[in-house]
Write an enzyme that holds these catalytic residues in place. Structure first.
Site, short mmCIF file in Angstrom:
data_model
loop_
_atom_site.label_atom_id
_atom_site.label_comp_id
_atom_site.label_asym_id
_atom_site.label_seq_id
_atom_site.Cartn_x
_atom_site.Cartn_y
_atom_site.Cartn_z
N LYS A 195 0.83 -1.21 0.00
CA LYS A 195 0.00 0.00 0.00
C LYS A 195 0.86 1.26 0.00
CE LYS A 195 -4.10 -1.91 0.16
NZ LYS A 195 -3.78 -3.34 0.08
C1 LIG Z 1 -9.99 -2.73 -1.88
C2 LIG Z 1 -9.40 -3.50 -0.72
N1 LIG Z 1 -10.20 -3.87 0.28
C3 LIG Z 1 -9.73 -4.53 1.35
C4 LIG Z 1 -8.40 -4.89 1.45
C5 LIG Z 1 -7.96 -5.71 2.62
O1 LIG Z 1 -6.91 -5.18 3.37
P1 LIG Z 1 -5.96 -6.14 4.22
O2 LIG Z 1 -5.15 -6.93 3.26
O3 LIG Z 1 -5.15 -5.19 5.05
O4 LIG Z 1 -6.85 -7.00 5.07
C6 LIG Z 1 -7.53 -4.51 0.43
C7 LIG Z 1 -6.10 -4.79 0.53
O5 LIG Z 1 -5.51 -5.65 0.02
C8 LIG Z 1 -8.04 -3.83 -0.69
O6 LIG Z 1 -7.24 -3.51 -1.72
#
Ligand SMILES: Cc1ncc(COP(=O)(O)O)c(C=O)c1O
Length: 382
Positions: A195
């Site tokens: 990110k």
């Molecule tokens: C659009 C979106 N939603 C949710 C997530 C979930 O985040 P995490 O991987 O920190 O759980 C991500 C990240 O990969 C994402 O890109």
């Protein structure tokens, strides 16, 4: 990113160009070390510092740090009061977590197709998907491009629905001149190392009221009340706490977020110069007066008829990583099996999933590496 791989044109070994990489410096080490030496590894002051700094940056009165973006989305769904029998209208063109979080509460995600320009929810399709059981709209700022919040807010208001912003890819983006996270609806951010900024694993929710913040802190801490009693649990909670070492890393990253975003915008602009006008390659949508993208990934769309797997294989031969980005959620094996979803249901999302390709993109990507990517892409298309 990772080591040496592949033969260059003259038989010279060339460094592999990875898809993403975090930007970590001395300040990150300093704050992590400070936390380590303090012995306060969880529920310590670093969490508060991180939450305050992030709240300031996104222009929200309150931020609650959590252990991942997915955890944040789950809590946003709880906050909206979504439960069994409810429907939540959302996009099929996203990372799977933005729809899975609805299933965690035994509710039903109802997909609406996307706008082929923005790749975000098409407000007309959202309106058409609303039924008497709809409880919320869950919008995603895909690839950091802000969703159509004016229209989505109006729809939510008309139908008495909650609005949730999955801003996991959009930290630092602005919509109508306002930072994502400041507009009113709970916004969820994510800090996995690919990110814009990272905490290792981690996430956060931006909310408007102390009450929402308190509820999030409680739910993420096993439903504990603020009575201070460690073994008193007043609601069904989870362990979604972010730890203080991760928060320390995050604080250092928030401190330099403006520099991160500036560099990423420069990298994106360089790609636009290198790839603009390349036959068969469609570039990401540029910003306009209402949408300012914080660059998360650099995803191009290949023209119909180009063999994307072939392109990826040729790039890989030259040590360049790339990824089909993103598959549509309703065509994931779990979703097909459970809901019987299939091709043809959301044509714009499916068409985008078939043709989109993420190229190496991160804060420290060198211009010379971008030139290599552009040359390799051009030759893979010939
Ligand atoms: C659009 C979106 N939603 C949710 C997530 C979930 O985040 P995490 O991987 O920190 O759980 C991500 C990240 O990969 C994402 O890109």
């Amino acid at each position: 990113m990772a080591g040496i791989r592949g033969q260059g044109p003259g038989g010279i070994l060339t460094a592999e160009i990875g898809l993403s990489a975090p930007w970590l410096e001395e300040r990150e080490e300093e704050l992590v070390l400070e936390t380590l030496r303090s012995g306060r590894l969880s529920l310590g002051p670093m969490i508060d510092r991180f939450e305050v700094a992030l709240a300031q940056r996104v222009g929200a009165p309150y931020v609650a740090a959590v252990s991942s973006g997915t955890a944040g989305l789950h809590l946003a769904v709880r906050l909206a009061g979504v439960g069994e029998g409810d429907e939540v209208v959302t996009t099929p063109f996203s990372f799977v977590a933005s729809a899975n979080c609805v299933l965690y509460e035994s509710a039903t995600p109802v997909f609406a197709d996307i706008d082929p320009r923005t790749l975000n929810l098409d407000p007309g399709a959202v309106e058409a998907a609303i039924t008497p059981r709809t409880k919320a709209i869950l919008a995603v700022d895909i690839f950091g491009y802000p969703a159509e919040y004016s229209e989505l807010e109006a729809i939510a208001e008309r139908h008495g629905l909650a609005l949730i912003e999955d801003a996991c890819e959009a930290l630092g983006s602005e919509y109508q001149g306002q930072p994502i996270g400041s507009r009113g609806a709970p916004a969820v951010f994510a800090f996995y190392p690919n990110k814009q900024m990272t905490t290792g694993e981690g996430g956060a929710l931006a909310v408007q009221t102390e009450e929402e913040w308190g509820l999030l802190k409680s739910l993420s801490n096993q439903g504990r009340s603020d009575s201070g009693e460690w073994l008193t649990h007043s609601s069904l909670g989870y362990n979604y706490r972010l730890d203080d070492l991760s928060a320390a890393l995050g604080l250092a990253q928030v401190e330099k977020l403006d520099r991160i975003l500036e560099r990423r915008a420069q990298v994106a602009a360089r790609y636009a110069e290198l790839l603009g006008g390349m036959d068969g390659v469609e570039l990401p949508l540029p910003d306009d007066a209402e949408h300012e993208r914080s660059w998360f990934v650099y995803v191009v769309r290949l023209a119909d008829g180009i063999d994307r797997n072939g392109v990826m294989a040729k790039l890989a031969d030259k040590g360049i990583a790339s990824k089909p980005y993103l598959p549509s959620i309703h065509l994931q094996p779990y979703w097909r099996e459970r809901f019987g979803t299939k091709e043809g249901m959301f044509p714009v999302s499916e068409d985008t999933s078939r043709r989109s390709l993420a190229l190496p993109f991160h804060t420290r990507l060198e211009s010379a590496d971008q030139e290599r990517v552009a040359e390799a892409l051009a030759s893979s298309l010939r």
